[in-house]
Scaffold this active site. Structure first.
Site, PDB file in Angstrom:
ATOM      1  N   ASP A  15       0.872  -1.165   0.000  1.00  0.00           N
ATOM      2  CA  ASP A  15       0.000   0.000   0.000  1.00  0.00           C
ATOM      3  C   ASP A  15       0.917   1.226   0.000  1.00  0.00           C
ATOM      4  O   ASP A  15       2.090   1.151   0.373  1.00  0.00           O
ATOM      5  CB  ASP A  15      -0.943  -0.011   1.214  1.00  0.00           C
TER       6      ASP A  15
HETATM    7  C1  BGC Z   1      -4.979   3.317   0.138  1.00  0.00           C
HETATM    8  C2  BGC Z   1      -5.041   2.315  -0.999  1.00  0.00           C
HETATM    9  C3  BGC Z   1      -4.797   3.021  -2.304  1.00  0.00           C
HETATM   10  C4  BGC Z   1      -3.460   3.739  -2.239  1.00  0.00           C
HETATM   11  C5  BGC Z   1      -3.145   4.511  -3.492  1.00  0.00           C
HETATM   12  C6  BGC Z   1      -3.721   4.155   0.095  1.00  0.00           C
HETATM   13  O1  BGC Z   1      -3.775   5.177   1.040  1.00  0.00           O
HETATM   14  O2  BGC Z   1      -5.053   2.632   1.361  1.00  0.00           O
HETATM   15  O3  BGC Z   1      -6.293   1.700  -1.026  1.00  0.00           O
HETATM   16  O4  BGC Z   1      -4.831   2.098  -3.350  1.00  0.00           O
HETATM   17  O5  BGC Z   1      -3.498   4.692  -1.171  1.00  0.00           O
HETATM   18  O6  BGC Z   1      -3.981   5.614  -3.625  1.00  0.00           O
END
Ligand code: BGC
Length: 765
Positions: free
Chosen positions: A236
Site C-alpha cells: 500500500d
Molecule cells: C490506500 C489504498 C490506495 C493507495 C493509493 C492508500 O492510502 O489505502 O487503497 O490504493 O493509497 O492511492
C-alpha cells in the site's frame, strides 16, 4: 528458498542487470508508475486506484483523493455492489473498468477491496463488500476475472486484517490464526485462487506485531505456499517501514518511490550480506513476468473505444441490483407513475447525491444522475422538492418548515436521508451509527405530517434506525450507488425494476450490540480481535440477538416459494450436492437470492450457529421456477484447528432460505469422513485423549480401578466427568505412586504420546 529457473523467460534479462538496476525495479519510478529500464526494453507500468472507477491523475498526484483525476465511470462502491450478490455483474464491472483503464493508459487497477467489515464503524466500509468471507470472495474473484481478461491487472487489497482506519498505518491487529483463516483470509484466498489477480496489495497495519509488508508468514507462507499465488505483491502507498526486511518477507514492489532511500537500504543489505541477492532476482522476476503476461493478454484483447454511455447504463444496472428494499407496508411501492397526486421529494441528497466515498477511491464521474431529475422525468404526477436540511449539519428551520409543509400537502413523500461526506471516509472511522439529529428531527416531523413516507438511505455502511424511521411504511437502503444512483433508484421506486439487493451486512439495533464493540478500535497500538470468528451474523445469530434487519435480508415486489430440498453426499467424503426449487409465486418478474447456510450439529470446538456456504441470485418471471444446485466441498464443513482445516464426522444441518434468519428448508447430512486427529501433547487432558482416535484406545480402561470402593456413588457424578479435565500427566503420576514397579509417569506419558501421535492416521468418530 529462492532459486533461478533456467526455464524462466526473464532469467537472461535479469542476468544482464546490475544490482542497482534490479533494485530500481523494486520501488516506483513515479507516484503511480514503476521504473523503466530503457536499455533493456523494460517499460514503466502505471498502477492507479481504485475499486469502483479509474482515478487517473495526470497532474498533481496523491493517494487520498484531493487532486483532480480524469473523468471515468463511477460505478457503485462495494457497499452497494456487495448487496447485489451477483458475481456475473461484478465480472461485467471488472471488464468495463479494464476497458477504461486501457483508455487511460493504466496497467494495474488497485482493487478490489475484500477486507471483512468487522465493525460498521470502519471508515472504509463503503469500499468493502461484506461481513461474510464467502460473499466477499465470490464477488472479489468475479471482479478480478473481469478486469484481468482485458489485460489490465487487479490488485486485491488490503492484505490483510486491515479492518479499521484508526491508526491504520501502525496498529497491530491481534488476531488468532483460526479467526484469520476462517474470517479475514478466505475472501483473499478465493480471489487469489479463482480470480488469479496479477498483484496483491499488502496493508499498512501489523498483524500480531509484524507489519503486513514485512510479514513472511502472510506474504510467503499463506499467499504463495498455501494458495499458490504467482503474481507480485505491491505495498500500500507508504506501507514499507524496513525495505530490506520487506523484500526478505516476500514483498516485490514498494509504492510510491522514496527518493532513493529504499533502494539504498536494499543495496546496503545485499552488500553487507544481510539480504540474499537471489531474493531480489526473485522479486524482479515476478514483477517482469506479471507485466509481460498483462501485455501479452492485452495484445489479444480487442481495443474498442470506451462506450461511456454503456458503462453508465451498467453502473445503473448494478445500482438497481444492489438496492435493498427493507420495508414496504401495505404495498406502498412501487409507485404509479401516471395516476395519483403530488409526490413530495424531500432531502438534499435527492438533489446533491452522495454516490461514492472520499479518499483514494474517489472518482471524477463522467456524469451524475440525480434522483430529483430522474423522478421528475419519469412521472407525469406533480413533483415538489424541498431540501429539508443542509449537508453541513447546520440547523435551518426555514428548510425544515418548508419540507414539512410540502409533506403535508403531498399524496406521498420520498424522503432522502443518509450520511454526509464528512461522516465517513478513508482515513478515519465513525464513532457512532446514527443519522444526524437534524435529519432525524426532520424525518420525525415529515412522517408526522404525512405518514405515507418512503425513506431512502444513502450511506456507505449501516446506520441504526430510530423508531420513527424504522416504522415508516417504505424504507429503502440505497447505499452509495455510483454515478447512476438517482436513475437506478427511480427505476425501483416506480417498479420499472426489482429492488435486487440483499443485505451483505447486518443492520444492528444498536452500536453496543455489534460484535467488536468492546475491542474497537484498540489502544496503545494494538487492537484485539476478541470476538474471534463471531463477526456479523455469526455473532448475532449465535448469541440470539434481535437485529433491525438480518444478514441476507431484502424484499422483492413479488414472492418466492422454496421447496424440495435434497442433499446427496458421497459416502466417505465431505463432497455434498444440495438442490432445491425456488418459484416466483407472484404476478410479476422478480429477483431472489437463495442462500445456503451450514450448521454443525456437534463439534469439538465452538462454532457459529450457521455460516453461509453457498448462494445463487435468480431472476424469475411470474410463475417461473428453477432448480438450484449448490455443490459443497470439505471446506464448507471445516473449521481451522491445530492440524489445519478439519472436518469432523457427524451431522450437519443444511439450511436454505432468503436470509440468515429465514431458514425455510432444512435437511440433515451425516458426514462419514476420517477425522484428522489433533496432536496430543503433555498438557492434554483425559478428555482430549478419549476424543483422540488412537489415544482413546491407549487410555481406555486405564483408570477404571479408581472407582472401586464406590466413592462416585456418593456424588452421583461419573468418574470420567470428575477426572476427565485433568492432564493425563497428572493422572499418570497418581497411578505411578500407587504402583512403584511401573516405569515413571514421565516415561509412561512419553511412550503414550509417541504411540498416539505417530498414528496421525485417523479413525471415524
Ligand atoms: C490506500 C489504498 C490506495 C493507495 C493509493 C492508500 O492510502 O489505502 O487503497 O490504493 O493509497 O492511492
Amino acid at each position: 528458498m529462492p532459486h533461478r529457473q533456467e526455464g524462466n523467460p526473464v532469467h537472461h534479462l535479469i542476468a544482464e542487470m546490475t544490482l542497482e538496476e534490479k533494485v530500481s525495479l523494486l520501488s516506483g519510478g513515479e507516484f503511480w508508475s514503476t521504473e523503466a529500464i530503457d536499455r533493456l526494453g523494460i517499460p514503466s507500468m502505471v498502477l492507479t486506484d481504485g475499486p469502483h472507477g479509474v482515478r487517473r491523475q495526470q497532474g498533481a498526484a496523491d493517494h487520498v483523493g484531493v487532486h483532480e483525476s480524469e473523468p471515468a465511470t463511477a460505478f457503485p462502491p462495494a457497499a452497494a455492489s456487495g448487496s447485489s450478490w451477483d458475481p456475473a455483474l461484478l465480472a461485467e464491472m471488472g471488464q468495463a473498468l479494464g476497458k477504461e483503464s486501457l483508455a487511460l493508459d493504466v496497467d494495474v487497477l488497485l482493487g478490489p477491496g475484500v477486507n471483512i467489515k468487522r465493525s460498521p464503524l470502519g471508515g472504509r466500509s463503503f469500499e468493502y463488500f461484506s461481513e461474510d468471507p464467502l460473499l466477499s470472495g465470490v464477488l472479489g474473484a468475479a471482479w478480478v476475472r473481469g478486469i484481468e481478461k482485458t489485460g489490465v491487472g487487479a490488485s486485491v487489497k488490503h492484505f490483510a486484517a486491515n479492518n479499521q482506519e484508526t491508526d491504520r498505518m501502525t496498529v497491530s491487529a491481534d488476531v488468532d490464526e483460526r479467526s484469520l483463516r476462517e474470517i479475514y483470509l478466505p475472501a483473499f484466498e478465493r480471489t487469489v485462487v479463482e480470480g488469479r489477480p496479477s498483484t496483491v496489495m499488502c496493508s499498512y497495519n501489523k498483524i500480531n506485531g509484524v507489519y503486513a509488508s514485512q510479514n513472511s508468514w502472510l506474504l510467503s507462507k499463506v499467499l504463495r505456499e498455501d494458495w499458490g499465488f504467482t503474481g507480485y505483491v505491491v505495498s500500500d502507498w507508504g506501507a514499507v517501514v524496513d525495505p530490506a526486511a520487506a523484500v526478505a518477507a516476500g514483498l516485490d514492489l514498494e509504492m510510491p518511490p522514496t527518493g532513493g532511500r529504499s533502494e539504498n537500504a536494499i543495496i546496503a543489505a545485499v552488500q553487507e550480506g544481510r539480504l540474499d541477492e537471489a531474493l531480489i532476482d526473485q522479486a524482479v522476476s515476478r514483477i517482469l513476468l506479471t507485466h509481460d503476461e498483462l501485455l501479452r493478454r492485452r495484445g489479444e484483447a480487442t481495443e474498442a473505444p470506451v462506450n461511456f454511455d454503456a458503462h453508465h447504463t451498467l453502473a445503473r444496472r448494478i445500482a438497481v441490483e444492489s438496492t435493498v428494499l427493507l420495508r414496504n407496508e401495505g404495498g406502498l411501492l412501487p409507485l404509479d407513475p401516471e395516476t395519483g397526486a403530488t409526490i413530495a421529494v424531500i432531502g438534499e441528497f435527492a438533489r446533491t447525491p452522495r454516490f461514492q466515498g472520499a479518499g483514494s477511491s474517489f472518482v471524477n464521474p463522467t456524469r451524475v444522475d440525480t434522483a430529483l431529475d430522474s423522478i421528475t422525468a419519469r412521472t407525469s404526477r406533480p413533483v415538489t422538492f424541498s431540501a429539508g436540511f443542509r449537508l453541513d449539519g447546520e440547523i435551518d428551520l426555514d428548510l425544515r418548515e418548508e419540507a414539512v409543509a410540502a409533506a403535508h400537502s403531498a399524496e406521498i413523500v420520498v424522503l432522502f436521508l443518509g450520511l454526509p461526506p464528512s461522516e465517513e471516509s478513508e482515513g478515519f472511522d465513525r464513532t457512532h451509527l446514527d443519522i444526524s439529529p437534524v435529519q432525524q428531527d426532520l424525518a420525525h416531523a415529515v412522517i408526522n405530517a404525512n405518514p405515507r413516507t418512503i425513506v431512502v438511505l444513502s450511506n456507505g455502511a449501516v446506520v441504526t434506525l430510530p423508531p420513527k424511521i424504522a416504522a415508516a411504511p417504505g424504507l429503502i437502503e440505497a447505499w452509495l450507488g455510483g454515478q447512476a444512483s438517482g436513475s437506478a433508484l427511480t427505476e425501483v421506486l416506480f417498479g420499472d425494476s426489482e429492488p435486487g439487493g440483499r443485505l451483505a451486512e447486518t443492520i444492528p439495533l444498536s452500536l453496543k450490540h455489534t460484535p467488536a464493540y468492546a475491542n474497537w478500535p484498540g489502544s496503545n497500538g494494538n487492537v484485539l480481535y476478541g470476538e474471534r470468528i463471531y463477526v456479523g451474523y455469526r455473532w448475532y445469530d449465535t448469541t440470539d440477538r434481535t437485529v433491525a434487519y438480518p444478514f441476507g435480508f431484502g424484499l422483492s415486489y413479488t414472492t418466492f416459494e422454496y421447496s424440495d430440498l435434497e442433499v446427496q453426499n458421497t459416502p466417505g467424503e465431505a463432497q455434498t450436492v444440495v438442490s432445491f426449487t425456488v418459484k416466483n409465486t407472484g404476478n410479476r418478474a422478480g429477483a431472489e437470492v437463495a442462500q445456503l447456510y451450514v450448521h454443525d450439529v456437534e463439534a469439538s470446538v465452538d462454532r457459529p450457529l450457521r455460516e453461509l456456504k453457498g448462494f445463487e441470485k435468480l431472476h424469475l418471471e411470474a410463475g417461473e421456477e428453477r432448480r438450484v444446485i449448490i455443490e459443497l466441498d470439505s471446506r464448507a464443513f471445516a473449521f481451522w484447528g491445530p492440524a489445519g482445516w478439519t472436518v469432523e464426522a457427524g451431522d450437519f444441518d443444511i439450511q436454505v432460505g432468503s436470509h440468515s434468519r429465514d431458514t425455510r428448508l432444512t435437511a440433515s447430512v451425516t458426514l462419514d469422513v476420517p477425522t484428522v486427529a489433533n496432536p496430543l501433547n503433555e498438557d492434554s487432558t483425559l478428555h482430549d485423549w478419549m476424543a483422540h482416535p488412537v489415544g482413546s484406545h491407549l487410555v481406555n480402561g486405564m483408570f477404571d480401578g479408581w472407582a472401586e470402593g464406590g466413592s462416585t456413588e456418593v456424588t452421583g457424578i461419573d468418574l470420567f466427568k470428575l477426572i476427565g479435565g485433568m492432564p493425563l500427566r497428572t493422572l499418570l503420576s497418581f497411578n505411578s505412586q500407587a504402583d512403584e514397579n511401573k516405569y515413571s509417569a514421565t516415561e509412561a506419558l512419553e511412550r503414550l504420546l509417541n504411540e498416539a501421535n505417530n498414528h496421525r492416521e485417523v479413525a471415524s468418530r
